[in-house]
Design an enzyme around this catalytic site. Sequence first.
Site, short mmCIF file in Angstrom:
data_model
loop_
_atom_site.label_atom_id
_atom_site.label_comp_id
_atom_site.label_asym_id
_atom_site.label_seq_id
_atom_site.Cartn_x
_atom_site.Cartn_y
_atom_site.Cartn_z
N SER A 1 64.38 84.92 1.62
CA SER A 1 63.10 84.88 0.89
C SER A 1 63.17 85.75 -0.35
CB SER A 1 61.97 85.43 1.77
OG SER A 1 61.46 84.48 2.64
N HIS B 1 53.97 89.03 3.08
CA HIS B 1 55.17 88.34 2.59
C HIS B 1 54.95 87.76 1.19
CE1 HIS B 1 58.24 85.09 2.41
NE2 HIS B 1 58.96 85.90 3.18
N ASN C 1 67.90 82.69 7.55
CA ASN C 1 68.43 84.00 7.92
C ASN C 1 69.14 84.02 9.28
OD1 ASN C 1 67.14 84.93 5.58
ND2 ASN C 1 65.27 85.38 6.69
N ASP D 1 53.00 80.39 0.01
CA ASP D 1 53.32 81.49 0.91
C ASP D 1 52.06 81.94 1.65
OD1 ASP D 1 54.67 84.10 1.84
OD2 ASP D 1 56.20 83.26 0.51
#
Length: 377
Positions: free
Chosen positions: A318, A164, A255, A131
């Site tokens: 996520s 994130h 998404n 990430d």
Amino acid sequence: MDTTAFLRWLHSIMAGSGSGTRKRIIRFRHRKDYLQFIQASSKSTQTRPLLQSVKHLPLIQAISCPLPDTGILPYLGDRIWVEDDRPLNVHSILKKSAAVDKGIPWGVKQIKAPLAWSQTTGHRIKVGVIDTGVDFNHPDLRHSLSRGINLLSRGMLPYDDNGHGTHIAGTIAAANQLHGMIGVAPRSTIYPVKAFDYNGSAYVSDIILGIEWCVRNQIHVINMSFGMKTRSRALLNAVINAYNAGVVIVASAGNDGNRKSVDYPARYPQTLSVGATTRLRRIAPFSNRGSDIDIYAPGDKIVSGWLRGHYNEMSGTSMATSHVSGAIALLLARHPAMSPADIKATLRRSMRPLRGTKAPRSTGELDILKMLQAADR
């Protein structure tokens, strides 16, 4: 393969590349060719300095480098595969500052993690989070982190400059019950793998390097809260190699609200593909769905850690993925010999039905108590 000629060609085409240049991945079909290239290129970097910018991807016998749109050696067509080194982005759609859900966030409760902590807390399970890095100073994560690796700047710790990655890590393994929040598997250990920049962007080659690092360091679970629309043979090859090494890969579906397909790498059968649900246990409107989804988990308005010790509310597949990674850490701490295939089968036979008249009957929402009961049988 004439390795010397290939190196000479590679250096000359990199030197002459102009505006039509793109990052490419070159995979060697034969391991012998790849090893010869590595040996020869290490001796040539002083005389051919441009070769220093070539990124080596040993997990898949490949390299990544900028190449023009034309000029691939035609006579190497049967010895190499060439594909674009494509960009990917993290899977989140909404963020706003939030006060911490003191103690246990709603998603952690919904999947029944607290009811399992008397049996397992994820102790000694290593979770690789590929990430944006992590906030090493966050009070809820200080006791849950290992050093990890920064693939963008090898000499530095994988500090998060986006937020994130810290959010994902918090849902998996936050452990600050007195003052902050607690994650799904509070005694598991996060190994942050920084492959994404401050914009939440990375290339396929960065992800492959991250997977390779996880395999080499015997990570048990890899959280992949990102995706792209196009298939990459190189990334699939890396995923298969990790799967064969016994690593569980958990990937977010995307998404776009797509009702029939999910993003890559979640679409690969060797991953666990995760869609998002709401507090009402319905599929979140933004979540991709379809037959490729293995399981759903809370992903709407999830509060977790953020930069500089703060908290943010985020939505996206996520966030759902991090709940599933934490659940698998709980499962593996109790049943360490389970393979990725065993884990997927256990999850799929222990899900709670989703709410909603149009909800699919073939899959459901994560339920950790049912998951552990199914594994114990």
